[in-house]
Design a protein around this motif. Structure first.
Motif, PDB file in Angstrom:
ATOM      1  N   TYR A  79       0.845  -1.184   0.000  1.00  0.00           N
ATOM      2  CA  TYR A  79       0.000   0.000   0.000  1.00  0.00           C
ATOM      3  C   TYR A  79       0.883   1.237   0.000  1.00  0.00           C
ATOM      4  CZ  TYR A  79       0.980   0.095   5.044  1.00  0.00           C
ATOM      5  OH  TYR A  79       1.599   0.136   6.269  1.00  0.00           O
ATOM      6  N   ASP A  80       0.289   2.375  -0.286  1.00  0.00           N
ATOM      7  CA  ASP A  80       0.996   3.654  -0.307  1.00  0.00           C
ATOM      8  C   ASP A  80       0.468   4.557   0.791  1.00  0.00           C
ATOM      9  OD1 ASP A  80       2.354   2.823  -2.561  1.00  0.00           O
ATOM     10  OD2 ASP A  80       1.125   3.978  -3.950  1.00  0.00           O
ATOM     11  N   VAL A  81       1.356   5.386   1.319  1.00  0.00           N
ATOM     12  CA  VAL A  81       0.955   6.471   2.211  1.00  0.00           C
ATOM     13  C   VAL A  81       1.544   7.769   1.669  1.00  0.00           C
ATOM     14  CG1 VAL A  81       0.763   5.029   4.280  1.00  0.00           C
ATOM     15  CG2 VAL A  81       2.908   6.213   3.806  1.00  0.00           C
ATOM     16  N   GLY A 100      -3.042   7.507   4.593  1.00  0.00           N
ATOM     17  CA  GLY A 100      -3.192   6.357   3.716  1.00  0.00           C
ATOM     18  C   GLY A 100      -4.629   6.066   3.379  1.00  0.00           C
ATOM     19  N   ARG A 101      -4.860   4.827   2.983  1.00  0.00           N
ATOM     20  CA  ARG A 101      -6.194   4.424   2.542  1.00  0.00           C
ATOM     21  C   ARG A 101      -7.134   4.100   3.699  1.00  0.00           C
ATOM     22  NH1 ARG A 101      -4.593  -1.536   0.177  1.00  0.00           N
ATOM     23  NH2 ARG A 101      -4.257  -2.492   2.208  1.00  0.00           N
ATOM     24  N   ARG A 103      -9.552   4.482   6.737  1.00  0.00           N
ATOM     25  CA  ARG A 103     -10.482   5.508   7.185  1.00  0.00           C
ATOM     26  C   ARG A 103     -11.083   5.076   8.510  1.00  0.00           C
ATOM     27  NH1 ARG A 103      -7.919   7.642   3.873  1.00  0.00           N
ATOM     28  NH2 ARG A 103      -8.590   8.712   2.012  1.00  0.00           N
ATOM     29  N   GLN A 105      -8.628   8.444   8.998  1.00  0.00           N
ATOM     30  CA  GLN A 105      -7.173   8.564   9.049  1.00  0.00           C
ATOM     31  C   GLN A 105      -6.724   8.406  10.502  1.00  0.00           C
ATOM     32  OE1 GLN A 105      -4.882   8.932   6.501  1.00  0.00           O
ATOM     33  NE2 GLN A 105      -6.603   8.615   5.125  1.00  0.00           N
TER      34      GLN A 105
END
Length: 169
Positions: A79-81, A100-101, A103, A105
């Motif tokens: 994953y990306d942040v 990041g993705r 929720r 945050q």
């Protein structure tokens, strides 16, 4: 949290570690401003690579490609942040949040304070989750990164900016 005497014991929501490093604050700060510097000094093994230019001010950001498998705790896959700089004081302090993705945050903050000393720089690394979203506080998963990992990252930082030099003090 309470004790047997019904006194309230404060819950620890911040870790700080220090290390004297035989390098100038500007040399250390340069690594901390570089997205690839973050990857290079990471002791957790989660930071795989980064994209973006070195940061120069609060509000700047860059992307880090992550793999939580290194912690073997939560299967998030790759994953990306987006790292967004919160505090930026050249050669003195830098802090950021990773967005990041997930929720809501999370809201935890990482950072470094640099203090010139005769032998180089006293570097304080900190990890603060005191303002995280209540959803994550209730999950009971913090701290994600241990004090040992923060110390190890300072060791890698020292090796990166002052290879072969003994630890001052």
């Amino acid at each position: 949290m309470t004790s047997d005497t019904n006194e309230t014991v404060p819950v620890r929501e911040r870790l700080e570690v220090q290390r004297a490093i035989a390098a100038k604050p500007a040399d250390i700060f340069s690594v901390l401003c570089d997205p690839n510097g973050h990857v290079a000094i990471d002791s957790s093994g989660m930071l795989m690579s980064a994209e973006g230019e070195p940061v120069t001010a609060a509000g700047d950001s860059f992307v880090v490609h992550m793999d939580r498998d290194a912690l073997n705790d939560v299967d998030l896959g790759l994953y990306d942040v987006t790292v967004t700089i919160e505090t930026f004081v050249p050669d003195r302090e830098i802090s950021w949040k990773a967005l990041g993705r997930i929720r809501p945050q999370i809201g935890h903050v990482y950072g470094y304070r640099l203090e010139p000393i005769e032998e180089g720089t006293m570097v304080t690394s900190f990890y603060d989750w005191s303002s995280i979203d209540p959803v994550w506080r209730d999950a009971g998963i913090f701290p994600v990164i241990s004090e040992t990992a923060l110390r190890a990252t300072l060791g890698i930082l020292a090796r990166t900016v002052a290879p072969g030099l003994p630890r001052p003090l």
